[in-house]
Scaffold this active site. Structure first.
Site: not given
Ligand code: TGC
Ligand code: FAD
Length: 392
Positions: A97, A136-137, A142, A250, A371, A391
């Protein structure tokens, strides 16, 4: 692994709310998973390899770009069909998935939504057919939960951009043909760039030693003075909202997918509880085991209803980021709890690869982290109801 005897639970007759198309898509995906994923997936997870032979089949069932319009090679389906497809595929394995989520929502979606017509025509049909696989990067060594801090950057060199930096934990990285990469320009504004394999200075080392998502390949994206043609910048959206917008799509698919993993664990434990005899009766006859099964089906049913309603809202373009967060967080947590309880119900057999439960359980440890972690999604809900971000 044993033969796949999966029967999907539908305690609240949710099928009655589905259209004929939804059921057709769901059933075709279920049949394909039973035929092409279940017989091989345990072996691939054990050897920590992605089964590349299923890519063609995934493309044929429409799992690459289910909701992308057909003119670009997508399946042109609605959001509930997309969700049901993810449910069935994750019932097979979260890693499979993952490949679909990345290809559809994190690579095809940004090219479709933020790209120009030339980029759509060049990339989408090849991604939909599985000829090219994408990654997707966003995450960096850090900057995980806080992607806005990223340091990967590009400079305008006149006739091209020069890209430097590194992304970590990237699904599909080791074999991706193209990568949608998020990087800052000289003003610190985040943009999406399409980087292609073969560009000088672009490497994708594999990440080893994972105990989770072993049938999905994970790696780094490393950019050492990579010359990216100017036409590879996604022109129609910039800022952190651009990658976060892809995550909405996603995360929505994962909310459905987690139900699939939970269903598989429940179905396996239910069947086992009727067959396994201890103290002269099936273990399903003991109250403590019934409590586990009753709680599992209750939580699966609640998740199904939550997600179905979310799908309706998404079809109408009204699903908010916070609503999607709630469903992703709730459903993955629900699936992990069910996997842990189901594993116990199988006793010693639960730790073996003869049954899918331990693999689902280990996979879900990644799903609860990527995610957006469990805690980050809780903070998104907290911010939504209070209006105060916690946050920072
Ligand atoms: P924040 O100040 O809240 O927002 C920055 C700007 O972004 C806008 N925004 C959005 N826009 C569209 N869709 C959304 N869901 C949005 N959420 C926020 C927001 O309005 C703002 O816009 P502007 O115009 O005012 O600048 O941002 P923040 O830096 O405080 O962060 C908020 C937080 C923590 C919720 C966000 O950074 C977050 O979701 N962090 C989690 C990171 C994450 O999910 N990473 C995933 C990486 S990819 C991955 O994991 C793929 S796994 C793939 C797989 O194998 O399935
Ligand atoms: P951190 O951000 O270092 O978090 C560590 C701990 O601190 C967590 O428990 C978190 O909840 C907690 N924490 C962080 N900030 C706060 C806060 N403000 N308040 C309270 N607690 C907090 N990324 C991509 O871009 N593309 C991909 O395709 C992708 N695929 C992935 C596949 C796998 C198998 C895995 C494991 C990860 C993948 N990721 C990908 C990365 C994934 O999105 C990150 O691992 C995830 O967003 C968490 O980041 P981190 O691992 O750096 O943890």
């Amino acid at each position: 692994m044993r033969p796949d005897l999966f029967e999907a639970p539908d305690y609240y007759l949710l099928d009655e709310l589905l259209t004929e198309e939804h059921k057709l898509v769901r059933d075709a995906t279920r049949d394909w998973v039973k035929r092409d994923v279940s017989p091989i997936i345990e072996d691939y997870a054990q050897k920590a390899a992605f089964p590349t032979q299923i890519v063609k089949g995934l493309a044929e069932i429409g799992a690459f770009g289910p909701y992308i319009p057909t003119e670009y090679g997508g399946a042109g389906l609605d959001q509930i069909s997309y969700g049901l497809m993810m449910q069935e595929i994750e019932r097979g394995d979260s890693g499979v998935r993952s490949t679909c989520s990345v290809q559809s929502s994190l690579v095809m979606y940004p090219i479709y939504a933020y790209g120009n017509e030339e980029q759509r025509q060049k990339y989408l049909p090849k991604l939909a057919s599985g000829e090219w696989l994408g990654s997707f990067g966003l995450t960096e060594p850090n900057f995980g939960s806080n992607p806005g801090g990223m340091v990967t950057n590009f400079k305008d060199m006149g006739d091209h951009y020069l890209l430097n930096g590194a992304k970590m934990w990237i699904s599909n990285a080791p074999f991706c043909d193209v990568a949608v990469v998020w990087a800052k320009n000289e003003e610190g504004r985040i943009h999406g760039l399409i980087v292609e394999r073969g560009m000088e200075g672009f490497t994708t080392p594999e990440t080893h030693n994972k105990w989770s998502l072993r049938a999905s390949a994970t790696g780094e994206l490393v950019f050492d003075n990579v010359k990216v043609p100017k036409e590879n910048l996604l022109p129609n959206k910039s800022g952190l909202g651009a990658p976060l917008g892809c995550l909405d799509s996603a995360r929505y698919g994962i909310a459905w997918g987690a139900i699939g993993a939970a269903m598989d664990c429940y179905d396996t434990a239910l069947r086992y509880s009727k067959e396994r005899v201890q103290f002269d009766k099936p273990i399903g006859g003991f109250q403590l085991q019934q409590k586990k099964l009753a709680e599992m089906i209750t939580e699966i049913t609640k998740a199904q209803l939550l997600t179905f309603r979310l799908g309706q809202l998404k079809n109408e373009g009204r699903a908010t980021t916070a609503q999607i967060s709630m469903a992703k967080r709730n459903n993955v947590d629900m699936a992990l709890t069910i996997a842990r309880d189901a594993r116990q119900m199988l006793g010693g057999m639960g730790i073996t690869g003869d049954y899918p439960i331990m693999r689902h359980m280990m996979n879900l440890e990644s799903v609860v982290t990527y995610e957006g972690t469990h805690d980050i999604h809780l903070l998104i809900t907290g911010m939504d109801v209070t209006g105060i971000p916690a946050f920072k």
